[in-house]
Design an enzyme around this catalytic site. Sequence first.
Site, PDB file in Angstrom:
ATOM      1  N   ASN A   9      -1.018  -8.483  -0.107  1.00 18.87           N
ATOM      2  CA  ASN A   9      -1.329  -7.057  -0.090  1.00 18.87           C
ATOM      3  C   ASN A   9      -2.744  -6.989   0.305  1.00 18.87           C
ATOM      4  O   ASN A   9      -3.689  -7.118  -0.431  1.00 18.87           O
ATOM      5  CB  ASN A   9      -0.934  -6.558  -1.364  1.00 18.87           C
ATOM      6  CG  ASN A   9      -1.355  -4.908  -1.170  1.00 18.87           C
ATOM      7  OD1 ASN A   9      -1.531  -4.201  -0.092  1.00 18.87           O
ATOM      8  ND2 ASN A   9      -1.260  -4.294  -2.418  1.00 18.87           N
ATOM      9  N   LYS A  11      -4.167  -4.402   0.910  1.00 12.63           N
ATOM     10  CA  LYS A  11      -4.850  -3.049   0.542  1.00 12.63           C
ATOM     11  C   LYS A  11      -5.794  -2.374   1.621  1.00 12.63           C
ATOM     12  O   LYS A  11      -5.591  -2.529   2.772  1.00 12.63           O
ATOM     13  CB  LYS A  11      -5.960  -3.262  -0.817  1.00 12.63           C
ATOM     14  CG  LYS A  11      -4.654  -3.960  -1.871  1.00 12.63           C
ATOM     15  CD  LYS A  11      -5.600  -3.895  -3.217  1.00 12.63           C
ATOM     16  CE  LYS A  11      -4.493  -4.417  -4.073  1.00 12.63           C
ATOM     17  NZ  LYS A  11      -5.149  -4.488  -5.573  1.00 12.63           N
ATOM     18  N   HIS A  94       3.186   0.713  -5.878  1.00 15.21           N
ATOM     19  CA  HIS A  94       2.189   0.044  -6.410  1.00 15.21           C
ATOM     20  C   HIS A  94       1.396   0.616  -7.352  1.00 15.21           C
ATOM     21  O   HIS A  94       1.459   1.927  -7.414  1.00 15.21           O
ATOM     22  CB  HIS A  94       1.151  -0.461  -5.325  1.00 15.21           C
ATOM     23  CG  HIS A  94       0.114  -1.605  -5.331  1.00 15.21           C
ATOM     24  ND1 HIS A  94      -0.874  -1.042  -6.385  1.00 15.21           N
ATOM     25  CD2 HIS A  94       0.119  -2.817  -5.284  1.00 15.21           C
ATOM     26  CE1 HIS A  94      -1.598  -2.133  -6.321  1.00 15.21           C
ATOM     27  NE2 HIS A  94      -0.930  -3.189  -5.810  1.00 15.21           N
ATOM     28  N   GLU A  96      -1.725   1.488  -8.034  1.00 15.68           N
ATOM     29  CA  GLU A  96      -2.733   2.216  -7.366  1.00 15.68           C
ATOM     30  C   GLU A  96      -2.130   3.409  -6.804  1.00 15.68           C
ATOM     31  O   GLU A  96      -2.833   4.563  -6.873  1.00 15.68           O
ATOM     32  CB  GLU A  96      -3.442   1.450  -6.253  1.00 15.68           C
ATOM     33  CG  GLU A  96      -4.345   0.196  -6.960  1.00 15.68           C
ATOM     34  CD  GLU A  96      -4.809  -0.911  -5.876  1.00 15.68           C
ATOM     35  OE1 GLU A  96      -5.381  -1.677  -6.392  1.00 15.68           O
ATOM     36  OE2 GLU A  96      -4.322  -0.731  -4.690  1.00 15.68           O
ATOM     37  N   GLU A 166       3.438  -6.316 -12.091  1.00 17.10           N
ATOM     38  CA  GLU A 166       2.185  -6.077 -12.177  1.00 17.10           C
ATOM     39  C   GLU A 166       1.391  -5.369 -13.312  1.00 17.10           C
ATOM     40  O   GLU A 166       1.344  -4.277 -13.264  1.00 17.10           O
ATOM     41  CB  GLU A 166       1.392  -5.548 -10.782  1.00 17.10           C
ATOM     42  CG  GLU A 166       1.958  -4.280 -10.219  1.00 17.10           C
ATOM     43  CD  GLU A 166       1.441  -3.605  -9.138  1.00 17.10           C
ATOM     44  OE1 GLU A 166       0.694  -4.003  -8.489  1.00 17.10           O
ATOM     45  OE2 GLU A 166       1.819  -2.148  -9.037  1.00 17.10           O
ATOM     46  N   GLY A 172      -7.109  -6.788  -9.847  1.00 13.29           N
ATOM     47  CA  GLY A 172      -8.379  -6.819  -9.478  1.00 13.29           C
ATOM     48  C   GLY A 172      -9.494  -6.981 -10.335  1.00 13.29           C
ATOM     49  O   GLY A 172     -10.812  -6.709 -10.220  1.00 13.29           O
ATOM     50  N   SER A 212      -4.215 -10.666 -10.363  1.00 17.38           N
ATOM     51  CA  SER A 212      -5.407 -11.745 -10.215  1.00 17.38           C
ATOM     52  C   SER A 212      -4.793 -13.241  -9.957  1.00 17.38           C
ATOM     53  O   SER A 212      -5.404 -13.982 -10.588  1.00 17.38           O
ATOM     54  CB  SER A 212      -6.352 -11.696 -11.342  1.00 17.38           C
ATOM     55  OG  SER A 212      -6.851 -10.412 -11.459  1.00 17.38           O
TER      56      SER A 212
END
Length: 250
Positions: A9, A11, A94, A96, A166, A172, A212
């Site tokens: 991904n 992003k 996702h 985010e 996730e 991240g 990560s």
Amino acid sequence: MRKVCIAGNWKMNMTPSAGAAFAAELAKAVKDASVRVVVAPPFVTIGSVVKALENSSIEVGAQNMSDQVSGAFTGEISPEMLKDAGVTIVILGHSERRAIYGETDDFINRKVKLALSHDLDVILCVGETLEEREGGKLEEVLKRQIVEGLKDVSADSMENIIVAYEPVWAIGTGKTATPDDANSAHAFIRNEIEKLYGKSVAESLIIQYGGSVKPSNVKDLMAMEHIDGALVGGASLTVEQFAPIVRYNK
């Protein structure tokens, strides 16, 4: 036997020209891959990446999608547009999108069903925040996201669904759930799928880990019984990092 899927991904990274150059280099580096490989560029970069990968087995995915087919929805991208651009799979839900843009389980579910109706595969993301984990709500959160995210999705359509676990606190941050912790969450997800769809669907479901993932930990994660792939963020932006993840079993 479940076929491993490794997805990158990107992003909000990679211009069309940079994405095309990267994709061409990646294709050479992983041409012997024995797993399903997906890259998900930003919308404007999809076309150049599809062209760069036309002689490769690497699939091109999208990072998001509208819950509508067409109309007055400024800034949105429809499943028909993605299909026509060469996309085969779309990431939905996702963390985010949930946290920053307020996407709800119901909204994500509408996208899932629309994607499936247009013959797009789906990576459905689920996962808990650090606060939810420390509050003992891991299973409650995962169950809600699975049940609501897959509402009215048929058992037959589940062959086009990948679930990506996730843990939000590991995205991240450099922090990673231990392989045992990740496997435990994956096992819980598989059990919930079995309750909804039966054992055969649950056993065939691909469940990726995202958070990560890097060359130094991918082998330990992939050795776990219920981990069938990875949804990779930052490490998918360089060939030096992503290729060893894709080729973890070489």
